[in-house]
Write an enzyme that holds these catalytic residues in place. Structure first.
Site, PDB file in Angstrom:
ATOM      1  CB  CYS A  55      -1.040  -0.407   1.052  1.00 58.71           C
ATOM      2  SG  CYS A  55      -1.629  -1.576   0.922  1.00 58.71           S
ATOM      3  CG  ASP A  78      11.299  -5.872  -0.937  1.00 61.09           C
ATOM      4  OD1 ASP A  78      11.965  -4.947  -1.302  1.00 61.09           O
ATOM      5  OD2 ASP A  78      10.000  -6.005  -0.175  1.00 61.09           O
ATOM      6  CG  ASN A 153       2.199 -15.690  -9.912  1.00 62.53           C
ATOM      7  OD1 ASN A 153       1.713 -16.401 -10.872  1.00 62.53           O
ATOM      8  ND2 ASN A 153       3.262 -15.714  -9.394  1.00 62.53           N
ATOM      9  CG  HIS A 166       0.799  -7.332  -7.134  1.00 64.95           C
ATOM     10  ND1 HIS A 166       0.431  -8.224  -5.647  1.00 64.95           N
ATOM     11  CD2 HIS A 166       2.935  -7.984  -6.926  1.00 64.95           C
ATOM     12  CE1 HIS A 166       0.496  -9.436  -6.282  1.00 64.95           C
ATOM     13  NE2 HIS A 166       1.873  -9.359  -6.313  1.00 64.95           N
ATOM     14  CD  GLN A 168       6.541 -11.166  -8.567  1.00 67.71           C
ATOM     15  OE1 GLN A 168       7.648 -11.137  -8.594  1.00 67.71           O
ATOM     16  NE2 GLN A 168       5.452 -12.873  -7.980  1.00 67.71           N
ATOM     17  CG  HIS A 301      -0.078 -17.578 -22.491  1.00 61.74           C
ATOM     18  ND1 HIS A 301      -0.385 -18.883 -24.127  1.00 61.74           N
ATOM     19  CD2 HIS A 301       1.462 -17.389 -23.442  1.00 61.74           C
ATOM     20  CE1 HIS A 301       0.248 -19.284 -24.386  1.00 61.74           C
ATOM     21  NE2 HIS A 301       1.712 -18.247 -24.395  1.00 61.74           N
ATOM     22  CG  PHE A 315      -5.813 -31.402  -7.853  1.00 63.38           C
ATOM     23  CD1 PHE A 315      -5.157 -30.623  -7.058  1.00 63.38           C
ATOM     24  CD2 PHE A 315      -7.343 -31.202  -8.237  1.00 63.38           C
ATOM     25  CE1 PHE A 315      -5.300 -30.310  -6.296  1.00 63.38           C
ATOM     26  CE2 PHE A 315      -7.879 -30.655  -6.970  1.00 63.38           C
ATOM     27  CZ  PHE A 315      -6.713 -30.504  -5.777  1.00 63.38           C
ATOM     28  CD  GLU A 320      -3.149 -34.468 -15.616  1.00 68.06           C
ATOM     29  OE1 GLU A 320      -2.819 -35.244 -14.660  1.00 68.06           O
ATOM     30  OE2 GLU A 320      -4.406 -34.449 -16.009  1.00 68.06           O
TER      31      GLU A 320
HETATM   32  O1  LIG Z   1       6.928 -14.037  -5.895  1.00 70.76           O
HETATM   33  P1  LIG Z   1       5.892 -14.341  -5.242  1.00 70.76           P
HETATM   34  O2  LIG Z   1       4.889 -13.718  -5.704  1.00 70.76           O
HETATM   35  O3  LIG Z   1       6.791 -14.494  -3.636  1.00 70.76           O
HETATM   36  O4  LIG Z   1       6.208 -15.732  -5.447  1.00 70.76           O
HETATM   37  C1  LIG Z   1       4.954 -16.729  -6.444  1.00 70.76           C
HETATM   38  O5  LIG Z   1       5.301 -16.810  -7.543  1.00 70.76           O
HETATM   39  C2  LIG Z   1       6.901 -17.338  -8.238  1.00 70.76           C
HETATM   40  C3  LIG Z   1       7.076 -16.858  -9.200  1.00 70.76           C
HETATM   41  O6  LIG Z   1       6.382 -17.193 -10.341  1.00 70.76           O
HETATM   42  C4  LIG Z   1       7.329 -18.290  -7.789  1.00 70.76           C
HETATM   43  O7  LIG Z   1       8.257 -18.743  -7.643  1.00 70.76           O
HETATM   44  C5  LIG Z   1       6.421 -18.752  -5.978  1.00 70.76           C
HETATM   45  O8  LIG Z   1       6.422 -20.064  -5.871  1.00 70.76           O
HETATM   46  C6  LIG Z   1       5.533 -17.825  -6.278  1.00 70.76           C
HETATM   47  O9  LIG Z   1       5.034 -18.554  -4.422  1.00 70.76           O
HETATM   48  O1  LIG Z   2      -7.941 -39.920 -11.395  1.00 73.56           O
HETATM   49  P1  LIG Z   2      -8.602 -38.354 -10.969  1.00 73.56           P
HETATM   50  O2  LIG Z   2      -7.820 -38.985  -9.474  1.00 73.56           O
HETATM   51  O3  LIG Z   2      -9.588 -38.638  -9.940  1.00 73.56           O
HETATM   52  O4  LIG Z   2      -7.721 -37.313 -10.711  1.00 73.56           O
HETATM   53  C1  LIG Z   2      -6.392 -36.728 -10.557  1.00 73.56           C
HETATM   54  O5  LIG Z   2      -5.687 -37.443 -11.650  1.00 73.56           O
HETATM   55  C2  LIG Z   2      -5.631 -37.096 -13.100  1.00 73.56           C
HETATM   56  C3  LIG Z   2      -4.422 -37.989 -13.509  1.00 73.56           C
HETATM   57  O6  LIG Z   2      -3.005 -37.600 -13.232  1.00 73.56           O
HETATM   58  C4  LIG Z   2      -6.024 -35.801 -12.971  1.00 73.56           C
HETATM   59  O7  LIG Z   2      -6.046 -36.276 -14.399  1.00 73.56           O
HETATM   60  C5  LIG Z   2      -6.665 -35.522 -11.923  1.00 73.56           C
HETATM   61  O8  LIG Z   2      -7.138 -34.053 -12.220  1.00 73.56           O
HETATM   62  C6  LIG Z   2      -6.281 -35.792 -10.795  1.00 73.56           C
HETATM   63  O9  LIG Z   2      -7.752 -34.878  -9.977  1.00 73.56           O
END
Ligand SMILES: O=P(O)(O)O[C@H]1O[C@H](CO)[C@@H](O)[C@H](O)[C@H]1O
Ligand SMILES: O=P(O)(O)O[C@H]1O[C@H](CO)[C@@H](O)[C@H](O)[C@H]1O
Lengths: 351, 351
Positions: A55, A78, A153, A166, A168, A301, A315, A320
């Site tokens: 802030c 920082d 993020n 914000h 980065q 993106h 997930f 994946e």
């Molecule tokens: O820099 P931040 O906001 O503290 O941290 C966040 O963004 C970063 C850049 O994507 C990541 O490496 C961190 O894991 C995430 O927590």
């Molecule tokens: O198959 P599950 O255990 O329901 O699902 C989990 O594993 C899958 C395979 O990695 C993923 O695609 C899903 O996003 C995850 O929730």
């Protein structure tokens, strides 16, 4: 013989920007979800919090004091992952133990003096200021660094630890993996087809319409044909633009407008402040400013994690991580859902 | 002039299995964490839950009834991402809109009849049964499918929706992105250096010692030089082994032993049931069984998300998704921490 229907039949789609495939298994949305539920985002954030290091006027962890800014505000991270002066790791002779020097800078950029707004809730001219500042940072850091990564993020679910609006900006002395891959893919497409891949893509999507989320004379946002995240989008200009610094005043206004429209739809989808990671990719800078980068097209993106509701995300785990990305609804279904949402923000409707 | 210290100075490391780089910025562990905290895993899981579709004798969502199994138990996933008979999507003429048929099977494999155990808490001979069943499934499905992905999502944090100890096996008519990339990298290393990359790597790590977590005459588990996840490990045999089906009886026993030791250390790190996604990579199968795959070496990847404590994970978000993976402690620091943990499980000590 059953005829193919993308909503019912799993298939693979090709991602030409990464030279990979995604497994689309839309019928999986039917499975019940008994797994982890997320905490929905905090709804009531104070406009000013004396304890929040982002802030205006507040003191940060390292004792530095923020100015009483009334627009955007940029300062050095920082706890930077990249610093300008790290020594060289030297070299191990073995090919399996290779390291390289990494140098750069990490900046934080506040979008607005208030903690209780986000981009879609900010005024047009305020969003234009954000875009101008993005361009200014790419200009400044890109004068020497080959890559300047602007990213946001948003939301605790995406590792964001501060609700103040914000993003980065990390600049590095190397071309990171993702832009290096995208550079190779765009270059070889251009060599083969004589047109920038993403310019051709934007034209095709504007004609095909089924994956378009929002559009304007200068801009287009689509759920890409090869989207991996459920509501992933790709935002790109229609004109051939290499870098964010090349956008005209008119295009910046158009960008502010389309960003607000896209992000309003995101928030309206589950009526929460929609979490995501987003970032800009454009032609590399620094030493690459002198090269021919006609194969590049500027684009952003958006990678939002939510799948079923404000509380159930996708997930990207086992299969994946170890084999291939997999999605549970078609990009066309996602685009249709977003397209049909109102362009008035649910928070404004409430008032 | 400051001399380089990996713990204090950011640098890049090369991942020869994926042909990418990781940014190591260990000094970032010093930053305070004000972001999302995770719910620690459920500690008291009933041995048998009449409502759990994975327990022996219970009825699943689709009405099928599990046998009263007393060892491992395999059944078809009730909501499979891959089915054997999906129709072909046909082909779009445009190079930016490419799709392909995807066919396969998805199986679920329970490790044990009890819900309140995990691999490190199971008996040696029970873990050997799991390994034998893994090999059996690769044998059976690999007879026709080019890729059989065994993977375990452990813990709600990793998208696992059932606490009963189990893994999944997805077989596909295509070579997914990750193994395809790993195949290319191992092949070109073999062509250049005349030895399988990972066999050479295991030998080097056994000599260098600083990244070793646990070892035995036949097996080695290290935090790889290029690890991205904080406590990521790579588990591999010392002998040149192409596939899990090629392991001798002795090597399977050795594997059961080293898995229990590695996973016990994982659980002891934060004294919780440690979440992770893991999976096996070995030479491709089906039509590839007849080819020369000498460049391959069997290995398992463990990708655990936790960084600071049972409640704070590493977020692979903005910069990682858009630019390059970044880690906050060195692989050597992670290996040392794991190596120094006791090999007796904290749950057994409590009793
Ligand atoms: O820099 P931040 O906001 O503290 O941290 C966040 O963004 C970063 C850049 O994507 C990541 O490496 C961190 O894991 C995430 O927590
Ligand atoms: O198959 P599950 O255990 O329901 O699902 C989990 O594993 C899958 C395979 O990695 C993923 O695609 C899903 O996003 C995850 O929730």
């Amino acid at each position: 013989e059953v005829s193919f229907d993308a909503k019912d039949h799993q298939h693979l789609r090709y991602n030409p920007l990464r030279d990979t495939w995604v497994l689309v298994s839309a019928h999986r949305m039917k499975r019940p979800w008994a797994g982890q539920v997320e905490k929905p985002p905090e709804e009531h954030i104070p406009r000013y919090d004396p304890g929040n290091p982002l802030c205006p006027g507040n003191t940060r962890a390292n004792g530095k004091v923020n100015s009483h800014y009334d627009s955007t505000y940029v300062f050095e991270n920082d706890f930077p992952a990249l610093q300008p002066d790290a020594p060289d790791p030297g070299s191990d002779q073995h090919p399996l133990f290779q390291s390289k020097a990494a140098r750069g800078v990490c900046k934080v950029m506040c979008f607005h003096p208030w903690s209780d707004v986000t981009l879609p809730l900010m005024k047009m001219h305020e969003v234009v200021k954000v875009i101008d500042k993005w361009a200014g940072l790419v200009e400044e850091l890109g004068a020497t660094y080959p890559w300047v990564q602007i990213f946001e993020n948003k939301g605790a679910m995406m590792g964001c630890s501060n609700p103040h609006p914000h993003c980065q900006v990390w600049a590095s002395n190397f071309l990171p993996n993702e832009p290096a891959l995208s550079d190779r893919c765009q270059r070889s497409y251009y060599q083969k087809h004589g047109e920038p891949m993403l310019q051709q893509y934007a034209r095709q999507e504007a004609e095909r319409k089924e994956r378009v989320v929002v559009e304007s004379p200068d801009w287009l946002a689509v759920v890409p044909y090869w989207a991996t995240w459920p509501y992933q989008t790709l935002l790109l200009p229609r004109r051939h633009v290499l870098r964010i610094t090349d956008l005209t005043t008119e295009e910046r206004e158009g960008l502010a407008d389309i960003m607000r429209r896209l992000l309003t739809k995101y928030d309206n989808l589950f009526e929460i402040s929609f979490p995501y990671s987003m970032g800009w990719h454009g032609a590399p800078t620094g030493p690459h400013l002198k090269e021919d980068n006609s194969h590049w097209q500027l684009h952003a993106h958006y990678y939002p994690p939510l799948l079923r509701s404000a509380m159930v995300k996708k997930f990207m785990v086992g299969y994946e991580m170890l084999a291939q990305e997999q999605r549970d609804l078609t990009p066309e279904q996602a685009a249709e859902k977003l397209r049909n949402l109102p362009e008035e923000h649910y928070k404004n409707r409430e008032n």
